[in-house]
Motif scaffolding. Structure first.
Motif, PDB file in Angstrom:
ATOM      1  N   ALA B  38       0.818  -1.213   0.000  1.00  0.00           N
ATOM      2  CA  ALA B  38       0.000   0.000   0.000  1.00  0.00           C
ATOM      3  C   ALA B  38       0.850   1.261   0.000  1.00  0.00           C
ATOM      4  CB  ALA B  38      -0.943   0.006   1.194  1.00  0.00           C
ATOM      5  N   LYS B  39       1.978   1.228   0.670  1.00  0.00           N
ATOM      6  CA  LYS B  39       2.733   2.467   0.879  1.00  0.00           C
ATOM      7  C   LYS B  39       4.034   2.528   0.102  1.00  0.00           C
ATOM      8  CE  LYS B  39       2.899   2.387   5.362  1.00  0.00           C
ATOM      9  NZ  LYS B  39       3.134   2.858   6.735  1.00  0.00           N
ATOM     10  N   THR B  40       4.201   1.623  -0.828  1.00  0.00           N
ATOM     11  CA  THR B  40       5.435   1.624  -1.617  1.00  0.00           C
ATOM     12  C   THR B  40       5.225   2.380  -2.927  1.00  0.00           C
ATOM     13  OG1 THR B  40       6.237  -0.461  -0.707  1.00  0.00           O
ATOM     14  CG2 THR B  40       7.089   0.192  -2.839  1.00  0.00           C
ATOM     15  N   SER B  41       6.026   3.392  -3.158  1.00  0.00           N
ATOM     16  CA  SER B  41       5.937   4.149  -4.398  1.00  0.00           C
ATOM     17  C   SER B  41       7.167   3.871  -5.254  1.00  0.00           C
ATOM     18  CB  SER B  41       5.852   5.641  -4.106  1.00  0.00           C
ATOM     19  OG  SER B  41       7.070   6.108  -3.588  1.00  0.00           O
ATOM     20  N   LEU B  42       7.008   4.146  -6.528  1.00  0.00           N
ATOM     21  CA  LEU B  42       8.130   3.917  -7.443  1.00  0.00           C
ATOM     22  C   LEU B  42       9.329   4.774  -7.062  1.00  0.00           C
ATOM     23  CD1 LEU B  42       6.260   3.698 -10.851  1.00  0.00           C
ATOM     24  CD2 LEU B  42       7.016   1.882  -9.339  1.00  0.00           C
ATOM     25  N   ARG B  43       9.072   5.964  -6.593  1.00  0.00           N
ATOM     26  CA  ARG B  43      10.186   6.820  -6.187  1.00  0.00           C
ATOM     27  C   ARG B  43      10.942   6.226  -5.008  1.00  0.00           C
ATOM     28  NH1 ARG B  43       6.832  10.287  -8.776  1.00  0.00           N
ATOM     29  NH2 ARG B  43       7.711  12.201  -9.642  1.00  0.00           N
ATOM     30  N   GLU B  44      10.183   5.650  -4.089  1.00  0.00           N
ATOM     31  CA  GLU B  44      10.828   5.041  -2.930  1.00  0.00           C
ATOM     32  C   GLU B  44      11.668   3.837  -3.353  1.00  0.00           C
ATOM     33  OE1 GLU B  44      11.902   5.399   0.827  1.00  0.00           O
ATOM     34  OE2 GLU B  44      10.354   6.647  -0.080  1.00  0.00           O
ATOM     35  N   ILE B  45      11.143   3.077  -4.274  1.00  0.00           N
ATOM     36  CA  ILE B  45      11.892   1.935  -4.800  1.00  0.00           C
ATOM     37  C   ILE B  45      13.194   2.402  -5.424  1.00  0.00           C
ATOM     38  CG2 ILE B  45      11.897   0.172  -6.609  1.00  0.00           C
ATOM     39  CD1 ILE B  45       8.896  -0.196  -6.107  1.00  0.00           C
ATOM     40  N   ALA B  46      13.088   3.462  -6.236  1.00  0.00           N
ATOM     41  CA  ALA B  46      14.288   3.984  -6.888  1.00  0.00           C
ATOM     42  C   ALA B  46      15.280   4.515  -5.853  1.00  0.00           C
ATOM     43  CB  ALA B  46      13.905   5.074  -7.879  1.00  0.00           C
ATOM     44  N   ASN B  47      14.766   5.148  -4.800  1.00  0.00           N
ATOM     45  CA  ASN B  47      15.654   5.647  -3.753  1.00  0.00           C
ATOM     46  C   ASN B  47      16.439   4.527  -3.089  1.00  0.00           C
ATOM     47  OD1 ASN B  47      14.972   8.261  -4.160  1.00  0.00           O
ATOM     48  ND2 ASN B  47      13.589   8.432  -2.412  1.00  0.00           N
ATOM     49  N   ASN B  48      15.817   3.378  -2.945  1.00  0.00           N
ATOM     50  CA  ASN B  48      16.491   2.225  -2.355  1.00  0.00           C
ATOM     51  C   ASN B  48      17.418   1.527  -3.342  1.00  0.00           C
ATOM     52  OD1 ASN B  48      15.086   2.713  -0.023  1.00  0.00           O
ATOM     53  ND2 ASN B  48      14.486   0.578   0.274  1.00  0.00           N
ATOM     54  N   SER B  49      17.476   2.037  -4.550  1.00  0.00           N
ATOM     55  CA  SER B  49      18.434   1.506  -5.506  1.00  0.00           C
ATOM     56  C   SER B  49      19.444   2.606  -5.800  1.00  0.00           C
ATOM     57  CB  SER B  49      17.740   1.089  -6.796  1.00  0.00           C
ATOM     58  OG  SER B  49      17.442   2.224  -7.598  1.00  0.00           O
ATOM     59  N   GLU B  50      20.324   2.348  -6.736  1.00  0.00           N
ATOM     60  CA  GLU B  50      21.306   3.378  -7.066  1.00  0.00           C
ATOM     61  C   GLU B  50      20.860   4.205  -8.268  1.00  0.00           C
ATOM     62  OE1 GLU B  50      24.937   1.655  -8.337  1.00  0.00           O
ATOM     63  OE2 GLU B  50      24.041  -0.257  -8.927  1.00  0.00           O
ATOM     64  N   PHE B  51      19.580   4.114  -8.586  1.00  0.00           N
ATOM     65  CA  PHE B  51      19.081   4.846  -9.745  1.00  0.00           C
ATOM     66  C   PHE B  51      18.040   5.865  -9.333  1.00  0.00           C
ATOM     67  CE2 PHE B  51      20.120   0.473 -11.012  1.00  0.00           C
ATOM     68  CZ  PHE B  51      21.202   0.741 -11.837  1.00  0.00           C
ATOM     69  N   THR B  52      17.579   6.607 -10.301  1.00  0.00           N
ATOM     70  CA  THR B  52      16.530   7.591 -10.037  1.00  0.00           C
ATOM     71  C   THR B  52      15.200   7.058 -10.582  1.00  0.00           C
ATOM     72  OG1 THR B  52      17.143   8.704 -12.060  1.00  0.00           O
ATOM     73  CG2 THR B  52      18.020   9.595 -10.000  1.00  0.00           C
ATOM     74  N   HIS B  53      14.154   7.758 -10.239  1.00  0.00           N
ATOM     75  CA  HIS B  53      12.834   7.176 -10.455  1.00  0.00           C
ATOM     76  C   HIS B  53      12.490   6.973 -11.925  1.00  0.00           C
ATOM     77  CE1 HIS B  53      11.977  11.543 -10.725  1.00  0.00           C
ATOM     78  NE2 HIS B  53      11.027  11.172 -11.554  1.00  0.00           N
ATOM     79  N   GLY B  54      13.133   7.732 -12.807  1.00  0.00           N
ATOM     80  CA  GLY B  54      12.832   7.585 -14.226  1.00  0.00           C
ATOM     81  C   GLY B  54      13.245   6.235 -14.781  1.00  0.00           C
ATOM     82  N   VAL B  55      14.281   5.669 -14.208  1.00  0.00           N
ATOM     83  CA  VAL B  55      14.816   4.401 -14.704  1.00  0.00           C
ATOM     84  C   VAL B  55      13.775   3.280 -14.633  1.00  0.00           C
ATOM     85  CG1 VAL B  55      16.410   2.550 -14.090  1.00  0.00           C
ATOM     86  CG2 VAL B  55      17.235   4.883 -14.346  1.00  0.00           C
ATOM     87  N   VAL B  56      12.971   3.357 -13.619  1.00  0.00           N
ATOM     88  CA  VAL B  56      11.969   2.309 -13.455  1.00  0.00           C
ATOM     89  C   VAL B  56      11.113   2.193 -14.712  1.00  0.00           C
ATOM     90  CG1 VAL B  56       9.990   1.557 -12.107  1.00  0.00           C
ATOM     91  CG2 VAL B  56      11.917   2.628 -10.972  1.00  0.00           C
TER      92      VAL B  56
END
Lengths: 222, 222
Positions: B38-56
């Motif tokens: 429910a609370k996971t956003s693509l930006r948060e996922i990207a933050n936990n990786s070494e990339f930025t949100h656009g890469v997703v």
DNA sequence: GAAGATTCTTGACACTCGTCAAGCCCAGCT
DNA sequence: AGCTGGGCTTGACGAGTGTCAAGAATCTTC
């Protein structure tokens, strides 16, 4: 502006106030049962009621207070579901049949409510603020199941081989699996569940002749 | 611009492409396991990786494709968890001990992954698009459990009283209950689960001397 | 080393969310 | 009748979302 918990002010519109809260809780439960926790918004809840979205904040401080209120409100309705079966049965087999029938009925008629319950219980693993309410109702459900199992053992003149926790965990696992299938459109899940429960329950009784091993009850209540 | 499913173009950076997808899936799983669906956003996922949100969006058409990819990716890792135990055990008791130990270990080390799994499985009751992926992995888990139970019966020289579905439902119920407790901070859930499983498994075997009743297997596979 | 393709960043968009405040409506009292 | 105040509506806000496009950065290849 709203009062602390449930009483509003001393003039006396206490019941009116609680009535609205319950009314909103009802709409919220219907919406949550349809959309799930993740996709339910306050606006959607209000749309499913006869009010507008501002009203929600008039009766509940925030979204969370509404959700928790809903959980408790829901519990009050569902937790005595099997008590009649327990009270009316005069033999072990009769109790088992009644229990299985009630499970089938629950699955068929209350599927949205139960998928909501599982949803919220899962959310409590991520959201600590839900934990207390969820734990409370889960324990109540465990007790409900235990009333069935222990009475079943009593009528059979034998002893349960499991504690309340294990008994609840086992039956809940079967029910959840059946719910998953039923929601996915598998109509046979109803009969499958009934059959599985008929098969499981006797296993929970210690054989009369021999002293079998037991599934130990949890040592403490954490 | 991205290719259809997994291959990119004919030049051959197929592995590079899939590598990034897996890298993102890994980050997504970590985030989802921490925050929940429910609370996971693509930006948060990207933050936990070494990339930025656009890469997703460069590697996945939309959020949903990412989630489903994650589920399948996760399954590949977890589904053979008990196979060693099954292969190595030479007696029923040894298998049981190994199985219980592995369950304890799973609970201790993989709690976030499993609460995520239960979260997604529940979401599939609300979101039909998740259903297929979830059903597939659930069946695989059922088979995994059945390999344990049937081998256990074989080593004991007896027959299981349940079918694969019921066996999975029962054990899954116990595990889920233990996970709920463990995540809530109850350390004793580890030992409780182990004890419950030690108690349950023998019940799943038909007594050698007598012909007991069986928990019927589902008639069909829906 | 230049040219071209691939990979990644950045910033924007349209939208939805929870929250809140300003004000309308109407029953009940004086 | 006129006023009061609780119940409700409306509209706005800031923050956060998924999505996407334009361009910078990096790598590949000749």
């Amino acid at each position: 502006m709203a009062a602390s918990t449930t009483t509003r002010n001393r003039t006396r519109p206490v019941d009116k106030y609680d009535e609205r809260r319950n009314q909103l809780a009802e709409s919220a439960l219907a919406t949550l049962g349809e959309l799930g926790y993740a996709k339910t918004s306050l606006r959607e809840i209000a749309n499913n009621s006869e009010f507008t979205h501002g009203v929600v904040h008039y009766y509940f401080r925030d979204k969370f207070e509404l959700i928790v209120y809903c959980v408790r409100y829901y519990k009050a309705r569902c937790v005595r579901r099997y008590d009649d079966v327990v009270a009316d049965a005069t033999t072990a087999d009769e109790l088992l049949d009644g229990f299985a029938a009630k499970l089938r009925q629950t699955l068929r008629e209350e599927a949205p409510m139960h998928r909501l319950w599982y949803d919220l219980r899962n959310q409590s693993m991520f959201e600590e603020s839900l934990r207390e309410a969820v734990t409370t109702i889960d324990r109540t459900l465990e007790e409900m199941i235990w009333r069935v199992v222990s009475r079943y053992a009593e009528l059979a003149g034998r002893e349960p081989v499991t504690g309340p926790a294990a008994a609840y965990g086992l039956l809940d696992g079967l029910f959840q699996q059946a719910l998953l299938g039923y929601v996915a459109g598998d109509e046979t899940a109803l009969e499958t569940l009934s059959g599985q429960v008929h098969g499981l329950m006797p296993l929970l009784l210690r054989p009369a002749d021999q002293a079998g091993r037991t599934v130990p009850a949890p040592q403490s209540r954490s």
